[in-house]
Design a protein around this motif. Structure first.
Motif, PDB file in Angstrom:
ATOM      1  N   UNK A 204       0.832  -1.201   0.000  1.00  0.00           N
ATOM      2  CA  UNK A 204       0.000   0.000   0.000  1.00  0.00           C
ATOM      3  C   UNK A 204       0.870   1.256   0.000  1.00  0.00           C
ATOM      4  N   UNK A 205       0.489   2.217  -0.819  1.00  0.00           N
ATOM      5  CA  UNK A 205       1.039   3.574  -0.702  1.00  0.00           C
ATOM      6  C   UNK A 205      -0.136   4.472  -0.337  1.00  0.00           C
ATOM      7  N   UNK A 206      -0.023   5.159   0.800  1.00  0.00           N
ATOM      8  CA  UNK A 206      -1.187   5.826   1.399  1.00  0.00           C
ATOM      9  C   UNK A 206      -0.772   7.248   1.754  1.00  0.00           C
ATOM     10  N   UNK A 207      -1.538   8.214   1.299  1.00  0.00           N
ATOM     11  CA  UNK A 207      -1.246   9.608   1.643  1.00  0.00           C
ATOM     12  C   UNK A 207      -2.205  10.054   2.738  1.00  0.00           C
ATOM     13  N   UNK A 208      -1.675  10.716   3.734  1.00  0.00           N
ATOM     14  CA  UNK A 208      -2.547  11.256   4.781  1.00  0.00           C
ATOM     15  C   UNK A 208      -1.943  12.515   5.387  1.00  0.00           C
ATOM     16  N   UNK A 209      -2.798  13.361   5.923  1.00  0.00           N
ATOM     17  CA  UNK A 209      -2.329  14.504   6.707  1.00  0.00           C
ATOM     18  C   UNK A 209      -2.342  14.184   8.192  1.00  0.00           C
ATOM     19  N   UNK A 210      -2.852  12.996   8.516  1.00  0.00           N
ATOM     20  CA  UNK A 210      -2.980  12.652   9.933  1.00  0.00           C
ATOM     21  C   UNK A 210      -1.780  11.829  10.398  1.00  0.00           C
ATOM     22  N   UNK A 211      -1.034  12.381  11.338  1.00  0.00           N
ATOM     23  CA  UNK A 211       0.142  11.685  11.876  1.00  0.00           C
ATOM     24  C   UNK A 211      -0.308  10.400  12.581  1.00  0.00           C
ATOM     25  N   UNK A 212      -1.413  10.502  13.332  1.00  0.00           N
ATOM     26  CA  UNK A 212      -1.908   9.311  14.055  1.00  0.00           C
ATOM     27  C   UNK A 212      -2.268   8.200  13.083  1.00  0.00           C
ATOM     28  N   UNK A 213      -2.931   8.594  11.992  1.00  0.00           N
ATOM     29  CA  UNK A 213      -3.337   7.594  11.001  1.00  0.00           C
ATOM     30  C   UNK A 213      -2.101   6.892  10.433  1.00  0.00           C
ATOM     31  N   UNK A 214      -1.076   7.689  10.097  1.00  0.00           N
ATOM     32  CA  UNK A 214       0.158   7.126   9.547  1.00  0.00           C
ATOM     33  C   UNK A 214       0.800   6.178  10.551  1.00  0.00           C
ATOM     34  N   UNK A 215       0.876   6.600  11.807  1.00  0.00           N
ATOM     35  CA  UNK A 215       1.521   5.768  12.829  1.00  0.00           C
ATOM     36  C   UNK A 215       0.735   4.481  13.087  1.00  0.00           C
ATOM     37  N   UNK A 216      -0.575   4.588  13.053  1.00  0.00           N
ATOM     38  CA  UNK A 216      -1.438   3.449  13.347  1.00  0.00           C
ATOM     39  C   UNK A 216      -1.343   2.391  12.243  1.00  0.00           C
ATOM     40  N   UNK A 217      -1.223   2.868  10.970  1.00  0.00           N
ATOM     41  CA  UNK A 217      -1.328   1.947   9.833  1.00  0.00           C
ATOM     42  C   UNK A 217      -0.011   1.522   9.215  1.00  0.00           C
ATOM     43  N   UNK A 218       0.981   2.427   9.229  1.00  0.00           N
ATOM     44  CA  UNK A 218       2.131   2.228   8.341  1.00  0.00           C
ATOM     45  C   UNK A 218       3.215   1.328   8.902  1.00  0.00           C
ATOM     46  N   UNK A 219       3.866   0.597   7.999  1.00  0.00           N
ATOM     47  CA  UNK A 219       5.126  -0.043   8.355  1.00  0.00           C
ATOM     48  C   UNK A 219       6.274   0.938   8.090  1.00  0.00           C
ATOM     49  N   UNK A 220       6.028   1.882   7.183  1.00  0.00           N
ATOM     50  CA  UNK A 220       7.040   2.876   6.824  1.00  0.00           C
ATOM     51  C   UNK A 220       6.374   4.228   6.644  1.00  0.00           C
ATOM     52  N   UNK A 221       6.927   5.240   7.271  1.00  0.00           N
ATOM     53  CA  UNK A 221       6.412   6.591   7.079  1.00  0.00           C
ATOM     54  C   UNK A 221       7.479   7.413   6.372  1.00  0.00           C
ATOM     55  N   UNK A 222       7.078   8.044   5.281  1.00  0.00           N
ATOM     56  CA  UNK A 222       7.988   8.902   4.525  1.00  0.00           C
ATOM     57  C   UNK A 222       7.516  10.341   4.721  1.00  0.00           C
ATOM     58  N   UNK A 223       8.374  11.153   5.334  1.00  0.00           N
ATOM     59  CA  UNK A 223       8.028  12.557   5.559  1.00  0.00           C
ATOM     60  C   UNK A 223       8.640  13.370   4.424  1.00  0.00           C
ATOM     61  N   UNK A 224       7.794  14.119   3.723  1.00  0.00           N
ATOM     62  CA  UNK A 224       8.291  14.941   2.618  1.00  0.00           C
ATOM     63  C   UNK A 224       8.509  16.379   3.063  1.00  0.00           C
ATOM     64  N   UNK A 225       9.450  17.027   2.377  1.00  0.00           N
ATOM     65  CA  UNK A 225       9.735  18.428   2.659  1.00  0.00           C
ATOM     66  C   UNK A 225       8.690  19.303   1.967  1.00  0.00           C
ATOM     67  N   UNK A 226       8.719  20.604   2.296  1.00  0.00           N
ATOM     68  CA  UNK A 226       7.880  21.557   1.569  1.00  0.00           C
ATOM     69  C   UNK A 226       8.322  21.562   0.099  1.00  0.00           C
ATOM     70  N   UNK A 227       7.416  22.041  -0.773  1.00  0.00           N
ATOM     71  CA  UNK A 227       7.713  22.068  -2.204  1.00  0.00           C
ATOM     72  C   UNK A 227       8.993  22.856  -2.498  1.00  0.00           C
ATOM     73  N   UNK A 228       9.829  22.382  -3.419  1.00  0.00           N
ATOM     74  CA  UNK A 228       9.722  21.132  -4.162  1.00  0.00           C
ATOM     75  C   UNK A 228       9.977  19.918  -3.284  1.00  0.00           C
ATOM     76  N   UNK A 229       9.064  18.955  -3.397  1.00  0.00           N
ATOM     77  CA  UNK A 229       9.087  17.808  -2.505  1.00  0.00           C
ATOM     78  C   UNK A 229      10.352  16.982  -2.594  1.00  0.00           C
TER      79      UNK A 229
END
Ligand SMILES: Nc1ncnc2c1ncn2[C@@H]1O[C@H](COP(=O)(O)OP(=O)(O)OP(=O)(O)O)[C@@H](O)[C@H]1O
Ligand SMILES: [Mg+2]
Length: 278
Positions: A204-229
């Protein structure tokens, strides 16, 4: 830090290869003065069976990245690959779910879910059987004969997820699938998605704005920088394999939440400055 993203190696984890890869992907929209550099070179491996969450400030290029892997956008340079093969366009092996359901309003729920299997040559009875199997997985068998307008937003998203799963995709690409839902519905669906992922181990590749959602679901969290990403950080939380909804109250969960919050805050402030400087 720059190694492949891997699953956590729990009991259910199969030995995993790389399912999808971004290889020095950049994206520039438009040209001349009006051009927008959406993505700086991004290289990222998505391991088979991983649940990768992308988080980052608004406008940093998350959807652009997902759309490049989906085959809806072409990169300006670099390439996205699936199973080592460059992505040339949409493909049923990649199932996509957007923020708001793109259901066929003129078809009932079951026919919406059966559409993909039918389109790929399954018989009508087999397609209906597949549809009912995935509707059961998302808890909607009782609504098979209803039409999308008769369902709540959360139910429509569940149909969207069943529809994506019914094509038996090798990877699911989800762009803020729960963003439009209320908090309670969202939490219940997060538990449902976790259960489905634990039993299917779909990549799964999943985009979210919710940190809790990412932590609850993900095996890997990728944090992107401000644009340009760009990729700012990668984390490997240990909560995706847990069946206990109370993990969200654990000390480690809180610690990682604070860490990601700080990373995102830095980037959101940078994004805000960009807006002011424009
Ligand atoms: N089709 C397009 N044409 C021109 N610019 C675009 C296009 N699509 C996206 N952009 C720009 O590229 C940048 C990245 O957009 P993108 O939608 O990928 O961001 P995002 O991280 O998904 O944001 P959000 O969190 O708000 O959904 C933005 O500045 C956006 O304005
Ligand atoms: Mg987006």
């Amino acid at each position: 830090m720059h190694g492949d993203l891997r699953t956590n190696g729990g009991a259910a984890a199969a030995p995993s290869g790389v399912k999808a890869r971004f290889d020095h992907v950049t994206k520039r929209f438009g040209s001349g003065d009006g051009a927008v550099q959406a993505l700086e070179p991004i290289s990222l491996d998505i391991a088979e069976n991983a649940f990768v969450c992308l988080v980052g400030p608004s406008g940093c290029g998350k959807s652009t990245l997902l759309n490049i892997l989906a085959g809806f956008e072409t990169p300006t340079s670099g390439q996205a690959l699936m199973d080592g093969v460059p992505v040339r366009g949409p493909d049923p092996r990649r199932g996509v779910v957007f923020q708001q359901g793109a259901l066929f309003t003129w078809m009932n729920v079951r026919d919406n879910v059966a559409f993909g299997p039918l389109a790929t040559g399954k018989s009508s009875s087999e397609a209906q059987r597949i549809a009912m199997h995935y509707l059961e997985m998302v808890g909607l068998t009782a609504f098979a004969k209803r039409y999308p307008y008769e369902l709540s937003g959360g139910m429509q998203q569940r149909v969207g997820i069943a529809r994506a799963l019914a094509n038996d995709p090798e990877i699911l690409l989800m762009d803020e699938p729960f963003a439009a839902l209320d908090a309670q519905t969202r939490e219940l669906l997060q538990e449902e998605i976790k259960r489905i992922w634990q039993s299917t181990r779909k990549t799964v590749l999943w985009i979210t704005h919710s940190i809790e959602e990412a932590l609850f679901l993900a095996t890997d969290i990728v944090v992107m920088s401000a644009r340009p990403g760009r990729i700012k950080a990668r984390l490997a939380p240990q909560f995706a394999l847990s069946e206990d909804p109370a993990v969200v109250a654990s000390v480690e969960f809180m610690r990682m939440k604070a860490e990601i919050f700080a990373l995102l805050r830095e980037e959101s402030l940078a994004a805000q400055r960009q807006e002011v400087e424009r």
